[in-house]
Design a protein around this motif. Structure first.
Motif, short mmCIF file in Angstrom:
data_model
loop_
_atom_site.label_atom_id
_atom_site.label_comp_id
_atom_site.label_asym_id
_atom_site.label_seq_id
_atom_site.Cartn_x
_atom_site.Cartn_y
_atom_site.Cartn_z
N TRP A 91 7.50 -62.22 6.47
CA TRP A 91 6.47 -62.10 5.51
C TRP A 91 6.49 -61.60 4.24
O TRP A 91 6.45 -62.06 3.18
N PRO A 92 7.23 -60.25 4.30
CA PRO A 92 7.32 -59.50 3.12
C PRO A 92 8.51 -60.28 2.17
O PRO A 92 8.28 -60.22 0.96
N ALA A 93 9.42 -60.83 2.81
CA ALA A 93 10.49 -61.59 1.99
C ALA A 93 9.81 -62.86 1.40
O ALA A 93 10.27 -63.22 0.05
N ILE A 94 9.04 -63.48 2.09
CA ILE A 94 8.47 -64.67 1.67
C ILE A 94 7.74 -64.07 0.16
O ILE A 94 7.58 -65.00 -0.71
N ALA A 95 6.84 -63.25 0.33
CA ALA A 95 5.78 -62.72 -0.56
C ALA A 95 6.69 -62.25 -1.85
O ALA A 95 6.15 -62.71 -2.75
N ALA A 96 7.60 -61.62 -1.50
CA ALA A 96 8.56 -61.09 -2.67
C ALA A 96 9.36 -62.01 -3.41
O ALA A 96 9.28 -62.04 -4.44
N ARG A 97 9.76 -63.01 -2.51
CA ARG A 97 10.34 -64.23 -3.48
C ARG A 97 9.46 -64.97 -4.22
O ARG A 97 9.84 -65.51 -5.37
N ARG A 98 8.15 -65.07 -3.58
CA ARG A 98 7.36 -65.81 -4.33
C ARG A 98 6.70 -64.90 -5.65
O ARG A 98 6.49 -65.63 -6.75
N GLY A 99 6.72 -63.72 -5.46
CA GLY A 99 6.13 -62.72 -6.53
C GLY A 99 7.27 -62.45 -7.55
O GLY A 99 7.22 -61.86 -8.49
N GLY A 100 8.69 -62.83 -7.36
CA GLY A 100 9.79 -62.50 -8.31
C GLY A 100 10.01 -61.09 -8.20
O GLY A 100 10.44 -60.52 -9.18
N VAL A 101 10.02 -60.41 -7.04
CA VAL A 101 10.16 -59.20 -7.00
C VAL A 101 11.28 -58.55 -5.98
O VAL A 101 11.74 -59.09 -5.22
N ASP A 102 11.95 -57.28 -6.38
CA ASP A 102 12.76 -56.85 -5.48
C ASP A 102 12.35 -55.89 -4.29
O ASP A 102 11.79 -54.71 -4.58
N LEU A 103 12.67 -56.64 -3.20
CA LEU A 103 11.80 -55.95 -2.16
C LEU A 103 12.54 -54.87 -1.50
O LEU A 103 13.80 -54.84 -1.04
N GLN A 104 11.81 -53.78 -1.16
CA GLN A 104 12.50 -52.55 -0.23
C GLN A 104 11.46 -52.52 1.04
O GLN A 104 10.59 -51.93 0.81
N ASN A 105 11.93 -53.19 2.16
CA ASN A 105 11.26 -53.08 3.35
C ASN A 105 11.20 -51.99 4.11
O ASN A 105 12.23 -51.75 4.75
N LEU A 106 10.11 -51.11 4.23
CA LEU A 106 9.86 -50.07 5.10
C LEU A 106 9.28 -50.55 6.38
O LEU A 106 8.24 -49.59 6.68
N GLY A 107 9.34 -51.70 6.74
CA GLY A 107 8.55 -52.04 7.93
C GLY A 107 9.53 -51.62 9.33
O GLY A 107 10.67 -52.00 9.34
N PHE A 108 8.84 -50.87 10.14
CA PHE A 108 9.74 -50.57 11.34
C PHE A 108 8.87 -50.87 12.63
O PHE A 108 7.73 -50.25 12.92
N GLY A 109 9.70 -51.56 13.48
CA GLY A 109 9.09 -51.90 14.66
C GLY A 109 8.46 -50.69 15.45
O GLY A 109 9.29 -49.87 15.80
N GLY A 110 7.28 -50.85 15.87
CA GLY A 110 6.77 -49.75 16.72
C GLY A 110 6.51 -48.41 16.04
O GLY A 110 6.45 -47.40 16.83
N SER A 111 6.92 -48.28 14.70
CA SER A 111 6.90 -47.03 14.20
C SER A 111 6.06 -46.93 12.85
O SER A 111 6.37 -45.83 12.08
N ALA A 112 5.09 -47.59 12.69
CA ALA A 112 4.21 -47.27 11.45
C ALA A 112 3.09 -46.45 12.23
O ALA A 112 1.98 -46.95 12.39
N LEU A 113 3.33 -45.25 12.30
CA LEU A 113 2.38 -44.12 12.62
C LEU A 113 1.75 -43.35 11.74
O LEU A 113 1.43 -42.22 12.41
N VAL A 114 1.83 -43.56 10.59
CA VAL A 114 1.08 -42.53 9.46
C VAL A 114 1.98 -41.26 9.42
O VAL A 114 1.36 -40.10 9.44
N ASP A 115 3.28 -41.51 9.68
CA ASP A 115 4.15 -40.40 9.75
C ASP A 115 4.40 -39.67 8.33
O ASP A 115 4.52 -40.32 7.37
N PRO A 116 4.03 -38.40 8.21
CA PRO A 116 4.29 -37.78 6.85
C PRO A 116 5.47 -38.02 6.13
O PRO A 116 5.58 -38.06 4.94
N PHE A 117 6.55 -37.99 7.13
CA PHE A 117 7.83 -38.30 6.31
C PHE A 117 8.14 -39.66 5.71
O PHE A 117 8.94 -39.75 4.57
N LEU A 118 7.48 -40.53 6.19
CA LEU A 118 7.70 -42.14 5.61
C LEU A 118 6.72 -41.62 4.33
O LEU A 118 7.04 -42.31 3.29
N ALA A 119 5.53 -41.08 4.11
CA ALA A 119 4.94 -40.87 2.99
C ALA A 119 5.86 -40.33 1.83
O ALA A 119 5.79 -40.72 1.01
N ARG A 120 6.57 -39.18 2.19
CA ARG A 120 7.59 -38.61 1.45
C ARG A 120 8.63 -39.56 0.95
O ARG A 120 9.19 -39.68 -0.20
#
Length: 383
Positions: free
Chosen positions: A186-215
Protein backbone atom coordinates in the motif's frame (compact mmCIF):
# COMPACT_ATOMS: atom_id res chain seq x y z
CA UNK A 1 26.07 -7.56 -22.46
CA UNK A 2 27.61 -4.65 -20.55
CA UNK A 3 28.24 -5.45 -16.88
CA UNK A 4 27.74 -2.60 -14.38
CA UNK A 5 28.52 -3.21 -10.70
CA UNK A 6 25.83 -2.06 -8.28
CA UNK A 7 26.84 1.03 -6.29
CA UNK A 8 24.79 3.01 -3.74
CA UNK A 9 23.96 5.79 -6.19
CA UNK A 10 21.73 3.36 -8.12
CA UNK A 11 19.51 2.82 -5.07
CA UNK A 12 16.54 4.72 -3.68
CA UNK A 13 14.63 4.05 -0.49
CA UNK A 14 17.67 2.84 1.49
CA UNK A 15 19.36 4.26 4.56
CA UNK A 16 22.73 2.52 4.17
CA UNK A 17 24.41 -0.18 2.11
CA UNK A 18 26.80 -2.91 3.16
CA UNK A 19 29.52 -4.42 0.99
CA UNK A 20 29.41 -8.23 1.13
CA UNK A 21 31.42 -10.91 -0.69
CA UNK A 22 28.50 -11.23 -3.11
CA UNK A 23 27.88 -7.54 -3.72
CA UNK A 24 25.83 -4.86 -2.01
CA UNK A 25 23.23 -5.40 0.72
CA UNK A 26 20.62 -2.63 1.15
CA UNK A 27 19.71 -1.64 4.70
CA UNK A 28 16.64 0.37 5.69
CA UNK A 29 18.09 1.19 9.11
CA UNK A 30 21.47 2.79 9.88
CA UNK A 31 24.32 0.81 11.37
CA UNK A 32 24.08 2.46 14.79
CA UNK A 33 20.57 1.02 15.27
CA UNK A 34 21.64 -2.41 14.07
CA UNK A 35 24.62 -2.51 16.43
CA UNK A 36 22.83 -1.14 19.49
CA UNK A 37 19.68 -3.24 19.19
CA UNK A 38 20.27 -6.32 17.00
CA UNK A 39 16.82 -7.77 17.66
CA UNK A 40 16.49 -10.82 15.35
CA UNK A 41 12.98 -9.88 14.15
CA UNK A 42 13.92 -6.28 13.40
CA UNK A 43 17.22 -7.28 11.77
CA UNK A 44 15.42 -9.68 9.45
CA UNK A 45 12.79 -7.09 8.53
CA UNK A 46 15.13 -4.15 7.90
CA UNK A 47 17.18 -6.13 5.35
CA UNK A 48 14.04 -6.95 3.36
CA UNK A 49 14.11 -4.03 0.92
CA UNK A 50 10.47 -3.01 0.99
CA UNK A 51 10.07 0.09 -1.16
CA UNK A 52 13.71 -0.01 -2.35
CA UNK A 53 14.39 0.49 -6.06
CA UNK A 54 17.35 0.19 -8.41
CA UNK A 55 16.94 3.25 -10.67
CA UNK A 56 18.85 4.11 -13.84
CA UNK A 57 18.53 5.66 -17.29
CA UNK A 58 19.48 3.75 -20.42
CA UNK A 59 18.83 3.12 -24.11
CA UNK A 60 18.99 -0.63 -23.48
CA UNK A 61 16.30 -2.94 -24.81
CA UNK A 62 17.37 -5.77 -22.51
CA UNK A 63 18.45 -5.56 -18.88
CA UNK A 64 19.27 -8.11 -16.23
CA UNK A 65 19.68 -7.75 -12.47
CA UNK A 66 21.80 -10.36 -10.69
CA UNK A 67 21.05 -10.82 -6.98
CA UNK A 68 21.40 -13.40 -4.23
CA UNK A 69 18.14 -13.62 -2.22
CA UNK A 70 17.67 -14.91 1.31
CA UNK A 71 14.24 -15.74 2.65
CA UNK A 72 12.47 -17.17 5.68
CA UNK A 73 10.11 -20.11 5.23
CA UNK A 74 7.77 -21.81 7.68
CA UNK A 75 7.17 -25.53 7.47
CA UNK A 76 3.51 -26.22 6.71
CA UNK A 77 2.79 -22.62 5.64
CA UNK A 78 2.60 -21.47 2.04
CA UNK A 79 4.62 -18.29 1.54
CA UNK A 80 4.95 -17.08 -2.06
CA UNK A 81 8.37 -16.08 -3.35
CA UNK A 82 9.43 -12.49 -3.69
CA UNK A 83 9.44 -10.64 -7.00
CA UNK A 84 11.26 -7.88 -8.83
CA UNK A 85 8.94 -5.43 -10.58
CA UNK A 86 10.01 -3.57 -13.71
CA UNK A 87 8.72 0.00 -14.08
CA UNK A 88 9.66 1.99 -17.21
CA UNK A 89 9.01 5.74 -17.21
CA UNK A 90 6.48 5.24 -14.44
CA UNK A 91 4.62 2.36 -16.10
CA UNK A 92 4.56 -1.15 -14.67
CA UNK A 93 5.84 -3.45 -17.43
CA UNK A 94 6.70 -6.86 -15.97
CA UNK A 95 7.31 -8.83 -12.77
CA UNK A 96 9.92 -11.52 -12.24
CA UNK A 97 9.48 -14.23 -9.58
CA UNK A 98 12.62 -15.09 -7.64
CA UNK A 99 14.21 -18.52 -7.74
CA UNK A 100 17.10 -20.03 -5.83
CA UNK A 101 18.79 -18.19 -3.02
CA UNK A 102 19.32 -19.20 0.60
CA UNK A 103 16.50 -19.85 3.02
CA UNK A 104 15.90 -20.50 6.68
CA UNK A 105 13.08 -22.99 7.28
CA UNK A 106 11.42 -22.81 10.69
CA UNK A 107 9.13 -25.42 12.22
CA UNK A 108 6.45 -23.37 14.01
CA UNK A 109 5.62 -26.27 16.31
CA UNK A 110 9.15 -26.95 17.55
CA UNK A 111 10.84 -23.61 16.83
CA UNK A 112 13.75 -25.43 15.16
CA UNK A 113 15.27 -23.77 12.08
CA UNK A 114 17.22 -25.37 9.22
CA UNK A 115 19.43 -23.42 6.81
CA UNK A 116 19.46 -24.24 3.09
CA UNK A 117 21.96 -22.69 0.65
CA UNK A 118 20.97 -21.83 -2.91
CA UNK A 119 22.11 -20.22 -6.15
CA UNK A 120 21.94 -16.58 -7.27
CA UNK A 121 18.96 -15.30 -9.23
CA UNK A 122 19.01 -13.31 -12.47
CA UNK A 123 15.96 -11.23 -13.31
CA UNK A 124 15.77 -10.84 -17.10
CA UNK A 125 13.70 -8.23 -18.94
CA UNK A 126 13.83 -7.87 -22.73
CA UNK A 127 11.85 -6.26 -25.53
CA UNK A 128 12.00 -2.83 -23.95
CA UNK A 129 11.11 0.13 -26.14
CA UNK A 130 13.83 1.94 -28.04
CA UNK A 131 15.34 5.20 -26.86
CA UNK A 132 16.35 6.64 -23.53
CA UNK A 133 14.13 5.75 -20.62
CA UNK A 134 14.15 5.61 -16.84
CA UNK A 135 14.03 2.13 -15.40
CA UNK A 136 13.06 1.25 -11.84
CA UNK A 137 13.59 -2.28 -10.57
CA UNK A 138 11.55 -2.59 -7.37
CA UNK A 139 13.22 -5.11 -5.10
CA UNK A 140 11.28 -7.81 -3.23
CA UNK A 141 9.53 -6.55 -0.11
CA UNK A 142 9.57 -9.99 1.53
CA UNK A 143 13.09 -11.37 0.92
CA UNK A 144 16.55 -10.01 1.74
CA UNK A 145 18.87 -9.51 -1.22
CA UNK A 146 22.51 -8.94 -2.05
CA UNK A 147 22.85 -7.00 -5.29
CA UNK A 148 25.63 -8.11 -7.63
CA UNK A 149 25.42 -6.36 -11.01
CA UNK A 150 23.31 -4.95 -13.83
CA UNK A 151 23.73 -6.48 -17.28
CA UNK A 152 22.45 -4.57 -20.28
CA UNK A 153 22.86 -4.21 -24.03
CA UNK A 154 23.56 -0.46 -23.68
CA UNK A 155 25.22 1.65 -20.97
CA UNK A 156 23.27 2.51 -17.81
CA UNK A 157 23.63 5.47 -15.46
CA UNK A 158 22.14 6.33 -12.07
CA UNK A 159 19.40 8.96 -11.83
CA UNK A 160 19.17 11.46 -8.99
CA UNK A 161 15.80 11.82 -7.32
CA UNK A 162 13.98 15.05 -8.10
CA UNK A 163 10.72 14.44 -6.24
CA UNK A 164 9.52 15.05 -2.71
CA UNK A 165 10.62 12.41 -0.21
CA UNK A 166 7.92 10.64 1.83
CA UNK A 167 9.18 8.79 4.91
CA UNK A 168 6.62 6.31 6.26
CA UNK A 169 6.90 4.11 9.36
CA UNK A 170 4.58 1.27 10.26
CA UNK A 171 4.12 -2.44 10.93
CA UNK A 172 4.02 -5.53 8.73
CA UNK A 173 1.02 -4.09 6.89
CA UNK A 174 3.15 -1.11 5.83
CA UNK A 175 6.04 -3.51 5.18
CA UNK A 176 3.77 -5.29 2.67
CA UNK A 177 2.80 -8.62 4.27
CA UNK A 178 0.54 -10.71 1.99
CA UNK A 179 0.95 -8.37 -1.00
CA UNK A 180 2.07 -10.28 -4.07
CA UNK A 181 4.47 -7.74 -5.64
CA UNK A 182 6.78 -4.93 -4.48
CA UNK A 183 4.74 -2.16 -6.09
CA UNK A 184 1.57 -3.81 -4.76
CA UNK A 185 2.23 -2.85 -1.14
CA UNK A 186 0.00 0.00 0.00
CA UNK A 187 2.74 2.62 0.62
CA UNK A 188 4.13 2.00 -2.89
CA UNK A 189 0.66 2.36 -4.41
CA UNK A 190 0.11 5.63 -2.55
CA UNK A 191 3.60 6.95 -3.36
CA UNK A 192 3.24 6.23 -7.07
CA UNK A 193 -0.15 7.94 -7.14
CA UNK A 194 1.24 10.92 -5.26
CA UNK A 195 4.37 11.17 -7.41
CA UNK A 196 6.70 11.08 -4.40
CA UNK A 197 9.93 9.28 -3.56
CA UNK A 198 9.13 6.63 -0.94
CA UNK A 199 11.37 5.63 1.94
CA UNK A 200 9.48 2.80 3.60
CA UNK A 201 10.26 2.22 7.26
CA UNK A 202 7.54 -0.40 7.67
CA UNK A 203 8.95 -3.34 9.64
CA UNK A 204 7.01 -6.54 10.25
CA UNK A 205 6.30 -7.03 13.95
CA UNK A 206 8.45 -4.02 14.85
CA UNK A 207 6.38 -0.81 14.95
CA UNK A 208 6.68 -0.55 18.72
CA UNK A 209 7.13 3.20 19.29
CA UNK A 210 10.87 2.59 19.63
CA UNK A 211 12.79 5.82 20.37
CA UNK A 212 15.54 4.90 17.90
CA UNK A 213 13.00 4.79 15.05
CA UNK A 214 11.92 8.32 15.92
CA UNK A 215 15.60 9.37 15.77
CA UNK A 216 15.97 7.69 12.36
CA UNK A 217 12.99 9.65 11.04
CA UNK A 218 14.25 12.83 12.71
CA UNK A 219 17.57 12.54 10.91
CA UNK A 220 16.21 11.43 7.51
CA UNK A 221 15.73 13.84 4.62
CA UNK A 222 11.95 14.14 4.44
CA UNK A 223 9.39 16.42 2.82
CA UNK A 224 6.45 14.34 4.10
CA UNK A 225 6.21 12.01 7.10
CA UNK A 226 3.65 9.49 8.32
CA UNK A 227 3.68 7.05 11.21
CA UNK A 228 1.16 4.23 11.62
CA UNK A 229 1.20 2.92 15.17
CA UNK A 230 -0.77 0.50 17.30
CA UNK A 231 -1.21 -3.03 15.95
CA UNK A 232 2.21 -4.33 17.01
CA UNK A 233 1.86 -2.79 20.45
CA UNK A 234 -1.37 -4.79 20.85
CA UNK A 235 -0.32 -8.10 19.34
CA UNK A 236 2.94 -8.14 21.28
CA UNK A 237 1.15 -6.90 24.42
CA UNK A 238 4.17 -4.66 24.88
CA UNK A 239 2.62 -1.66 26.67
CA UNK A 240 -0.22 -0.52 28.86
CA UNK A 241 -2.19 2.63 28.13
CA UNK A 242 -0.30 4.67 30.72
CA UNK A 243 3.02 3.97 28.97
CA UNK A 244 1.71 4.08 25.39
CA UNK A 245 0.41 7.66 25.30
CA UNK A 246 3.57 9.36 26.67
CA UNK A 247 5.69 7.13 24.41
CA UNK A 248 3.83 8.35 21.32
CA UNK A 249 4.15 11.97 22.49
CA UNK A 250 7.90 11.43 22.87
CA UNK A 251 8.10 9.73 19.48
CA UNK A 252 6.44 12.71 17.79
CA UNK A 253 8.53 15.21 19.80
CA UNK A 254 11.73 13.55 18.59
CA UNK A 255 10.59 13.68 14.96
CA UNK A 256 9.73 17.34 15.41
CA UNK A 257 13.28 18.04 16.69
CA UNK A 258 14.47 17.45 13.12
CA UNK A 259 11.35 18.31 11.14
CA UNK A 260 9.51 21.05 13.06
CA UNK A 261 7.17 22.05 10.23
CA UNK A 262 7.06 19.01 7.93
CA UNK A 263 3.55 17.66 7.24
CA UNK A 264 3.17 14.66 9.57
CA UNK A 265 0.26 12.21 9.51
CA UNK A 266 -0.38 10.05 12.59
CA UNK A 267 -2.36 6.97 11.52
CA UNK A 268 -4.16 4.62 13.89
CA UNK A 269 -4.65 0.89 13.10
CA UNK A 270 -6.89 -0.41 10.37
CA UNK A 271 -9.75 -2.72 11.38
CA UNK A 272 -8.61 -6.12 12.65
CA UNK A 273 -11.43 -8.18 14.15
CA UNK A 274 -9.33 -10.35 16.45
CA UNK A 275 -7.87 -7.34 18.28
CA UNK A 276 -10.69 -4.77 18.16
CA UNK A 277 -11.82 -5.60 21.70
CA UNK A 278 -9.39 -8.33 22.73
CA UNK A 279 -5.85 -7.56 23.92
CA UNK A 280 -2.81 -9.51 22.85
CA UNK A 281 -0.54 -11.27 22.74
CA UNK A 282 -1.38 -12.46 19.27
CA UNK A 283 -0.43 -15.99 18.30
CA UNK A 284 -0.61 -18.45 15.44
CA UNK A 285 -3.75 -20.57 15.67
CA UNK A 286 -2.39 -24.11 16.26
CA UNK A 287 -5.31 -25.60 14.35
CA UNK A 288 -4.04 -23.96 11.15
CA UNK A 289 -0.51 -25.38 11.29
CA UNK A 290 0.29 -27.71 8.39
CA UNK A 291 -2.79 -26.46 6.51
CA UNK A 292 -0.75 -24.28 4.14
CA UNK A 293 -2.40 -21.09 5.45
CA UNK A 294 -1.83 -20.05 9.04
CA UNK A 295 -4.23 -17.74 10.86
CA UNK A 296 -3.67 -15.57 13.89
CA UNK A 297 -5.69 -15.30 17.09
CA UNK A 298 -5.75 -12.94 20.09
CA UNK A 299 -4.96 -14.67 23.38
CA UNK A 300 -5.80 -11.87 25.83
CA UNK A 301 -9.05 -11.28 27.71
CA UNK A 302 -11.34 -8.35 26.90
CA UNK A 303 -12.01 -7.71 30.58
CA UNK A 304 -8.31 -6.94 31.10
CA UNK A 305 -8.81 -3.56 29.42
CA UNK A 306 -9.68 -2.23 32.88
CA UNK A 307 -6.04 -2.87 33.83
CA UNK A 308 -4.80 -0.74 30.93
CA UNK A 309 -4.22 -3.56 28.44
CA UNK A 310 -4.59 -2.29 24.92
CA UNK A 311 -7.01 -3.10 22.14
CA UNK A 312 -7.33 -1.39 18.77
CA UNK A 313 -10.40 0.58 19.82
CA UNK A 314 -8.57 1.84 22.91
CA UNK A 315 -5.56 2.83 20.81
CA UNK A 316 -7.64 4.71 18.24
CA UNK A 317 -9.33 6.72 20.98
CA UNK A 318 -5.97 7.40 22.64
CA UNK A 319 -4.28 8.56 19.42
CA UNK A 320 -7.21 10.80 18.45
CA UNK A 321 -7.14 12.44 21.89
CA UNK A 322 -3.35 12.76 21.79
CA UNK A 323 -3.39 14.47 18.40
CA UNK A 324 -6.15 16.85 19.49
CA UNK A 325 -4.07 17.95 22.50
CA UNK A 326 -1.05 18.88 20.37
CA UNK A 327 -2.64 22.19 19.47
CA UNK A 328 0.73 23.87 18.92
CA UNK A 329 1.43 21.67 15.87
CA UNK A 330 -0.63 22.86 12.91
CA UNK A 331 1.17 20.45 10.57
CA UNK A 332 0.19 17.33 12.54
CA UNK A 333 -2.76 15.45 11.07
CA UNK A 334 -4.60 12.48 12.56
CA UNK A 335 -6.06 9.77 10.31
CA UNK A 336 -8.32 7.09 11.77
CA UNK A 337 -7.08 3.84 10.22
CA UNK A 338 -10.60 2.52 9.75
CA UNK A 339 -10.99 5.15 7.02
CA UNK A 340 -8.44 3.11 5.08
CA UNK A 341 -9.95 -0.28 5.99
CA UNK A 342 -12.97 -0.62 8.27
CA UNK A 343 -15.43 -3.19 9.54
CA UNK A 344 -17.54 -3.02 6.37
CA UNK A 345 -14.44 -3.60 4.24
CA UNK A 346 -13.65 -6.74 6.24
CA UNK A 347 -16.88 -8.28 4.99
CA UNK A 348 -15.92 -7.74 1.34
CA UNK A 349 -12.14 -8.06 1.72
CA UNK A 350 -11.50 -10.30 4.76
CA UNK A 351 -7.93 -10.50 6.04
CA UNK A 352 -6.75 -13.95 4.85
CA UNK A 353 -4.79 -14.73 8.01
CA UNK A 354 -6.98 -12.54 10.26
CA UNK A 355 -4.16 -9.97 10.52
CA UNK A 356 -2.71 -8.92 7.13
CA UNK A 357 -4.45 -7.61 3.98
CA UNK A 358 -4.15 -9.39 0.63
CA UNK A 359 -3.05 -7.73 -2.61
CA UNK A 360 -6.48 -6.32 -3.48
CA UNK A 361 -6.83 -4.85 0.00
CA UNK A 362 -3.35 -3.31 -0.14
CA UNK A 363 -4.52 -1.54 -3.29
CA UNK A 364 -7.68 -0.36 -1.55
CA UNK A 365 -5.69 1.01 1.39
CA UNK A 366 -3.08 2.65 -0.84
CA UNK A 367 -5.67 4.32 -3.04
CA UNK A 368 -7.62 5.59 -0.06
CA UNK A 369 -4.49 7.00 1.57
CA UNK A 370 -3.54 8.74 -1.68
CA UNK A 371 -7.05 10.22 -1.94
CA UNK A 372 -6.76 11.47 1.63
CA UNK A 373 -3.18 12.75 1.59
CA UNK A 374 -2.31 13.88 -1.93
CA UNK A 375 -5.44 15.76 -3.03
CA UNK A 376 -5.37 19.57 -3.24
CA UNK A 377 -6.69 19.89 0.31
CA UNK A 378 -4.79 16.91 1.75
CA UNK A 379 -1.88 17.15 4.20
CA UNK A 380 0.60 16.06 1.49
CA UNK A 381 -0.71 18.39 -1.24
CA UNK A 382 1.97 20.09 -3.30
CA UNK A 383 2.31 23.65 -2.04
Amino acid sequence: MIITPLTPDFLRGVRQTEATPRGLRPHRLPEWVRSRFPDPQLMMMETQPSGVRVVFSTDARAVELVIHPTRVAYRGADRPRGRIDLVVDGEMIASDTLTGGDFFETDLQTGFTDFHAGDPHTARFSGLREGEKQIELWLPHNESVELTEIRSDAPVGPVASAGRVWVHHGSSISHGSNASTPIGIWPAIAARRGGVDLQNLGFGGSALVDPFLARVIRDAPADLISVKLGINVVNLDSMRLRAFVPAVHGFLDTIRDGHPNTPLVLISPIFCGIHEDTPGPGAVDPATLDTGTVRFVATGRSEDQKYGRLTLRVIRDALASLAARRTDDSNLHYLDGTRLYGAADAVVHPLPDALHPDTATHRLIGERFAEYAFTETGPFAAR
